[in-house]
Design an enzyme around this catalytic site. Structure first.
Site, PDB file in Angstrom:
ATOM      1  N   SER A  30       0.832  -1.215   0.000  1.00 39.93           N
ATOM      2  CA  SER A  30       0.000   0.000   0.000  1.00 39.93           C
ATOM      3  C   SER A  30       0.865   1.263   0.000  1.00 39.93           C
ATOM      4  O   SER A  30       0.480   2.279  -0.583  1.00 39.93           O
ATOM      5  CB  SER A  30      -0.981   0.003   1.180  1.00 39.93           C
ATOM      6  OG  SER A  30      -0.318   0.219   2.388  1.00 39.93           O
ATOM      7  N   HIS A 126       8.619   3.166   8.772  1.00 41.80           N
ATOM      8  CA  HIS A 126       8.429   2.262   9.912  1.00 41.80           C
ATOM      9  C   HIS A 126       7.210   2.720  10.711  1.00 41.80           C
ATOM     10  O   HIS A 126       7.055   3.919  10.966  1.00 41.80           O
ATOM     11  CB  HIS A 126       9.683   2.246  10.796  1.00 41.80           C
ATOM     12  CG  HIS A 126       9.577   1.276  11.913  1.00 41.80           C
ATOM     13  ND1 HIS A 126       9.714  -0.093  11.727  1.00 41.80           N
ATOM     14  CD2 HIS A 126       9.298   1.449  13.231  1.00 41.80           C
ATOM     15  CE1 HIS A 126       9.535  -0.705  12.886  1.00 41.80           C
ATOM     16  NE2 HIS A 126       9.274   0.211  13.812  1.00 41.80           N
ATOM     17  N   GLN A 190      -1.385   7.699   7.791  1.00 41.62           N
ATOM     18  CA  GLN A 190      -0.311   8.692   7.924  1.00 41.62           C
ATOM     19  C   GLN A 190       0.922   8.291   7.112  1.00 41.62           C
ATOM     20  O   GLN A 190       1.589   9.138   6.530  1.00 41.62           O
ATOM     21  CB  GLN A 190       0.081   8.863   9.405  1.00 41.62           C
ATOM     22  CG  GLN A 190      -1.001   9.493  10.229  1.00 41.62           C
ATOM     23  CD  GLN A 190      -1.462  10.808   9.639  1.00 41.62           C
ATOM     24  OE1 GLN A 190      -0.651  11.713   9.394  1.00 41.62           O
ATOM     25  NE2 GLN A 190      -2.744  10.936   9.364  1.00 41.62           N
ATOM     26  N   GLU A 191       1.214   6.984   7.074  1.00 44.35           N
ATOM     27  CA  GLU A 191       2.356   6.516   6.277  1.00 44.35           C
ATOM     28  C   GLU A 191       2.199   6.965   4.828  1.00 44.35           C
ATOM     29  O   GLU A 191       3.154   7.421   4.189  1.00 44.35           O
ATOM     30  CB  GLU A 191       2.453   4.983   6.329  1.00 44.35           C
ATOM     31  CG  GLU A 191       2.774   4.431   7.705  1.00 44.35           C
ATOM     32  CD  GLU A 191       2.982   2.916   7.688  1.00 44.35           C
ATOM     33  OE1 GLU A 191       3.532   2.392   6.707  1.00 44.35           O
ATOM     34  OE2 GLU A 191       2.583   2.252   8.664  1.00 44.35           O
TER      35      GLU A 191
HETATM   36  C1  GAR Z   1       3.787  -0.748   6.778  1.00 46.94           C
HETATM   37  O1  GAR Z   1       3.011  -0.523   7.929  1.00 46.94           O
HETATM   38  C2  GAR Z   1       5.237  -0.402   7.027  1.00 46.94           C
HETATM   39  O2  GAR Z   1       5.397   0.704   7.856  1.00 46.94           O
HETATM   40  C3  GAR Z   1       5.709  -1.652   7.715  1.00 46.94           C
HETATM   41  O3  GAR Z   1       5.105  -2.708   7.013  1.00 46.94           O
HETATM   42  C4  GAR Z   1       3.859  -2.241   6.478  1.00 46.94           C
HETATM   43  C5  GAR Z   1       3.870  -2.505   4.989  1.00 46.94           C
HETATM   44  O4  GAR Z   1       2.620  -2.194   4.444  1.00 46.94           O
HETATM   45  N1  GAR Z   1       7.140  -1.752   7.679  1.00 46.94           N
HETATM   46  C6  GAR Z   1       7.841  -2.234   8.693  1.00 46.94           C
HETATM   47  O5  GAR Z   1       7.352  -2.659   9.708  1.00 46.94           O
HETATM   48  C7  GAR Z   1       9.331  -2.218   8.454  1.00 46.94           C
HETATM   49  N2  GAR Z   1      10.043  -2.411   9.685  1.00 46.94           N
HETATM   50  P1  GAR Z   1       2.434  -2.041   2.880  1.00 46.94           P
HETATM   51  O6  GAR Z   1       3.078  -3.292   2.257  1.00 46.94           O
HETATM   52  O7  GAR Z   1       0.972  -1.996   2.673  1.00 46.94           O
HETATM   53  O8  GAR Z   1       3.145  -0.785   2.455  1.00 46.94           O
END
Ligand code: GAR
Length: 219
Positions: A30, A126, A190-191
């Site tokens: 995502s 993160h 927020q990410e």
């Molecule tokens: C996200 O929440 C990211 O911050 C986390 O994995 C998820 C990936 O989601 N990353 C970590 O924990 C790295 N240490 P996504 O595949 O939907 O982007």
């Protein structure tokens, strides 16, 4: 982590219009999608040049293909050691002229080979306010610790685990009835805001690293 381990003192970060991005994913993708959308929508002067995964089942690969972005898999088990595995990744990134490497849910510790070939050019997202709760299941760690505020962080990657200089953070309050899922979902929103913003800063040459501090230059 020490500053010399990080070797990032007083240096500008490589930038440029239409910065070529190499994105590393392990799963859902995502954050990758948020970056693709920001690039394609003209919000950031960058382009996703290649998506690489360590896991052939990563949904992020399909997201890349839908946008005609090359999507490549390198499975660590097929290589004799971490250096050989990372060398394949480096070759692929260079083949696509990647200038900045973005870890987007890439669940492996970056090793010496990637760091050597892309010094100060690897960033990560993160799901906590680092230095709190590095490593796996940061949202679960936050709930277990009982914090009332957590969030997410985009940072430069160094040899440690989630230890590099911090570019941008966003705080998210923890609600009394939060579960790992509800909290993760609010952090994820927020990410998706701060990751493209961090890339925009780099693409527009707005960051300067001074030891552990990342300064935002004025426009
Ligand atoms: C996200 O929440 C990211 O911050 C986390 O994995 C998820 C990936 O989601 N990353 C970590 O924990 C790295 N240490 P996504 O595949 O939907 O982007």
């Amino acid at each position: 982590m020490t500053n010399d381990k990080c070797q990032m003192t007083n240096e500008s970060v490589p930038s440029g219009h239409n910065l070529n991005l190499g994105i590393l994913v392990s799963g859902r993708g995502s954050n990758l999608q948020a970056i693709i959308d920001a690039c394609e929508g003209g919000k950031i002067p960058a382009k996703v040049a290649v998506v690489i995964s360590n896991d052939p089942a990563a949904a992020g690969l399909e997201r890349a293909k839908k946008h005609n972005i090359p999507a490549v898999v390198f499975e660590p088990k097929n290589y004799k050691d971490k250096n050989t595995y990372e060398l394949e990744i480096v070759k692929e990134l260079k083949k696509h002229n990647a200038q900045l490497v973005c870890l987007a849910g890439y669940m492996r510790i970056v090793g010496a080979v990637l760091l050597e070939h892309f010094p100060r050019r690897i960033i990560n997202i993160h799901p906590s306010l680092l230095p709190s709760f590095p490593g796996l299941r940061a949202q679960r760690q936050a709930l277990d610790h009982g914090v009332t505020v957590t969030g997410c962080t985009v940072h430069f990657v160094d040899a440690g685990c989630d230890t590099g200089p911090i570019i941008i953070q966003s705080a998210v309050p923890v609600k009394e009835n939060d579960t790992e899922e509800t909290l993760s979902a609010r952090i994820l929103e927020q990410e998706h805001q701060i990751y493209p913003l961090a890339i925009e800063f780099i693409a527009k040459d707005r960051l300067k690293i001074e030891g552990r501090r990342v300064k935002l230059k004025k426009m």
